[in-house]
Write a protein that holds these residues in place. Structure first.
Motif, PDB file in Angstrom:
ATOM      1  N   ARG A 141       2.804 -12.600   3.495  1.00  0.00           N
ATOM      2  CA  ARG A 141       1.793 -11.818   2.775  1.00  0.00           C
ATOM      3  C   ARG A 141       1.037 -12.720   1.803  1.00  0.00           C
ATOM      4  O   ARG A 141       0.735 -12.334   0.680  1.00  0.00           O
ATOM      5  CB  ARG A 141       2.462 -10.660   2.039  1.00  0.00           C
ATOM      6  CG  ARG A 141       3.115  -9.645   2.965  1.00  0.00           C
ATOM      7  CD  ARG A 141       3.419  -8.360   2.236  1.00  0.00           C
ATOM      8  NE  ARG A 141       4.222  -7.429   3.022  1.00  0.00           N
ATOM      9  CZ  ARG A 141       3.720  -6.606   3.929  1.00  0.00           C
ATOM     10  NH1 ARG A 141       2.432  -6.614   4.176  1.00  0.00           N
ATOM     11  NH2 ARG A 141       4.501  -5.774   4.591  1.00  0.00           N
ATOM     12  N   ASP A 147       1.522   0.993  10.104  1.00  0.00           N
ATOM     13  CA  ASP A 147       1.076   2.094   9.246  1.00  0.00           C
ATOM     14  C   ASP A 147      -0.113   2.859   9.835  1.00  0.00           C
ATOM     15  O   ASP A 147      -0.404   3.965   9.393  1.00  0.00           O
ATOM     16  CB  ASP A 147       0.679   1.565   7.863  1.00  0.00           C
ATOM     17  CG  ASP A 147       1.813   0.833   7.162  1.00  0.00           C
ATOM     18  OD1 ASP A 147       2.980   1.096   7.489  1.00  0.00           O
ATOM     19  OD2 ASP A 147       1.523  -0.010   6.294  1.00  0.00           O
ATOM     20  N   GLU A 200       7.608   7.195   2.764  1.00  0.00           N
ATOM     21  CA  GLU A 200       7.955   6.418   1.561  1.00  0.00           C
ATOM     22  C   GLU A 200       6.885   6.529   0.474  1.00  0.00           C
ATOM     23  O   GLU A 200       7.162   6.276  -0.703  1.00  0.00           O
ATOM     24  CB  GLU A 200       8.125   4.939   1.925  1.00  0.00           C
ATOM     25  CG  GLU A 200       6.836   4.275   2.426  1.00  0.00           C
ATOM     26  CD  GLU A 200       6.963   2.793   2.699  1.00  0.00           C
ATOM     27  OE1 GLU A 200       8.037   2.226   2.502  1.00  0.00           O
ATOM     28  OE2 GLU A 200       5.948   2.186   3.111  1.00  0.00           O
ATOM     29  N   ARG A 202      10.278  -1.861  12.481  1.00  0.00           N
ATOM     30  CA  ARG A 202       9.308  -2.909  12.812  1.00  0.00           C
ATOM     31  C   ARG A 202       9.775  -3.840  13.931  1.00  0.00           C
ATOM     32  O   ARG A 202       8.988  -4.642  14.437  1.00  0.00           O
ATOM     33  CB  ARG A 202       8.998  -3.740  11.562  1.00  0.00           C
ATOM     34  CG  ARG A 202       8.336  -2.956  10.452  1.00  0.00           C
ATOM     35  CD  ARG A 202       7.199  -3.713   9.814  1.00  0.00           C
ATOM     36  NE  ARG A 202       7.554  -5.002   9.308  1.00  0.00           N
ATOM     37  CZ  ARG A 202       7.543  -5.370   8.025  1.00  0.00           C
ATOM     38  NH1 ARG A 202       7.227  -4.478   7.107  1.00  0.00           N
ATOM     39  NH2 ARG A 202       7.831  -6.586   7.658  1.00  0.00           N
TER      40      ARG A 202
HETATM   41  O1  F6P Z   1       2.638  -2.419   6.030  1.00  0.00           O
HETATM   42  C1  F6P Z   1       3.762  -2.358   6.856  1.00  0.00           C
HETATM   43  C2  F6P Z   1       4.995  -2.028   6.054  1.00  0.00           C
HETATM   44  O2  F6P Z   1       6.081  -1.945   6.942  1.00  0.00           O
HETATM   45  C3  F6P Z   1       4.892  -0.767   5.202  1.00  0.00           C
HETATM   46  O3  F6P Z   1       5.095   0.408   5.942  1.00  0.00           O
HETATM   47  C4  F6P Z   1       5.945  -1.027   4.167  1.00  0.00           C
HETATM   48  O4  F6P Z   1       5.707  -0.315   2.971  1.00  0.00           O
HETATM   49  C5  F6P Z   1       5.826  -2.508   3.943  1.00  0.00           C
HETATM   50  O5  F6P Z   1       5.260  -3.056   5.122  1.00  0.00           O
HETATM   51  C6  F6P Z   1       7.108  -3.203   3.644  1.00  0.00           C
HETATM   52  O6  F6P Z   1       6.799  -4.498   3.289  1.00  0.00           O
HETATM   53  P1  F6P Z   1       7.818  -5.711   3.353  1.00  0.00           P
HETATM   54  O7  F6P Z   1       8.026  -6.063   4.813  1.00  0.00           O
HETATM   55  O8  F6P Z   1       7.130  -6.801   2.611  1.00  0.00           O
HETATM   56  O9  F6P Z   1       9.094  -5.256   2.733  1.00  0.00           O
END
Ligand code: F6P
Length: 340
Positions: free
Chosen positions: A71, A126, A220, A273
């Motif tokens: 990110r 999402d 969430e 995921r």
């Molecule tokens: O944007 C995709 C996502 O899976 C969201 O649904 C979730 O809030 C976020 O990423 C979680 O982020 P990370 O993988 O940085 O914990």
């Protein structure tokens, strides 16, 4: 031409089919592709690997991304932005394909503003990117959540309990809405609607009276009011990690306290995921990856490949970023038809 490709933001099923499509389409026209590692970090820190046809030969059914992701916000600091432009120049990249969600595509837009030759491909579990009917990753990730809900149905029924399943989705309720709809939840809580505890308790009690157990899906991103939701950690784009608030735990606690019905919760989290991309995501990722190369070959930089009805199309990055796509009232109306 020499293409570059990166995958940024949260990974999701479909990234590897998209990478494969970029490499194959570029090769079909006699062009080579360089893969940048870990999203924009790869451009900032000059981390890359060549992607030849054998490199992508086996990746179609694989979850995750062979390029890695992060990110990283490359335009948060001016020095980083300069390094990104220098990396592009050093490798003589004629066209960069940025595969990502709103944050990755915002960075692509900024790069384009600074003269970078970039096109975008939207992805995210999402499903909240504007301008495209669906993003790949969503169908596969939501199918995992539906499977989880079905498993919870077995145990909820055996123990005559209520169970709350918390799913991801950030500030859009697509994952929760589709999980509730396809999994037959008795109540589904999405961020697009204000939290209504009295209605929730009615649905739970009705389901328990009718058949002995209740299933609730909670996104969430729902807002439970001041009693819940102390700010969690933030990522580089300033997004709070919503899963840390554990709204599912709190909803379960409130149900049990106010109804006396034994209640449990489960947070499926990153399990959503992983895994192989489903049919819809494989095909969408393949179409959009190939089309992004077509956009670049046509000199249509600053555009993003999207799905519009049955067709793929290119729209300006400006139309795809900054405006979150949320669940529309017609979907919510359909969803609540099936509340207990
Ligand atoms: O944007 C995709 C996502 O899976 C969201 O649904 C979730 O809030 C976020 O990423 C979680 O982020 P990370 O993988 O940085 O914990």
């Amino acid at each position: 031409m020499k293409f570059g490709v990166l995958t940024g933001g949260g990974d999701c099923p479909g990234l590897n089919p998209a990478i494969r499509a970029v490499v194959r389409r570029a090769a079909q026209h006699g062009h080579e592709t360089l893969g940048f590692l870990d999203g924009w970090k790869g451009l900032r820190d000059d981390l890359s690997r060549p992607l030849s046809l054998p490199d992508v030969a086996e990746i179609l059914p694989r979850g995750g991304t062979i390029l890695g992701s992060s990110r990283t916000n490359p335009f948060a600091k001016e020095d980083d932005a300069k390094q990104v432009l220098a990396t592009i120049a050093r490798h003589r990249i004629d066209g960069l394909v940025a595969i990502g969600g709103d944050d990755t595509l915002s960075a692509a837009r900024e790069l384009h503003r600074r003269g970078g030759k970039v096109v975008g491909v939207p992805k995210t579990m999402d499903n909240d990117v504007a301008g495209t009917d669906w993003t790949f990753g969503f169908h596969s990730a939501t199918a995992v959540a539906v499977d989880a809900l079905e498993r919870l149905r077995d145990t909820a029924g055996s123990h005559h309990r209520a169970i709350v399943l918390e799913v991801m989705g950030r500030h859009a309720g697509w994952v929760a809405m589709a999980t509730g709809l396809a999994g037959g939840a008795d109540a589904t809580l999405v961020p697009e609607e204000p939290y209504d505890e009295e209605a929730l308790l009615r649905h739970v009690q009705h389901a328990v009276t009718a058949r002995g157990y209740a299933l609730i899906v909670a996104s969430e991103g729902i807002d439970l009011g001041p009693r819940r939701g102390a700010a969690g950690a933030k990522d580089e784009f300033g997004h709070e990690l919503l899963g840390e608030r554990q709204v599912g735990v709190e909803v379960a606690r409130r149900i049990e306290k106010r109804t006396g019905i034994e209640t449990r919760s489960a947070q499926i989290g990153h399990i959503q995921r992983g895994g192989a991309p489903e049919l819809f995501d494989r095909i969408l990722a393949t179409r959009l990856g190939a089309y992004a190369v077509d956009l670049a070959l046509a000199g249509r930089f600053g555009e993003v490949a999207v799905l519009r009805g049955p067709a793929v199309a290119g729209i300006p990055l400006d139309e795809a970023v900054g405006a979150r796509k949320v669940v529309t009232p017609d979907w919510l109306d359909l969803l609540h038809t099936f509340d207990a």
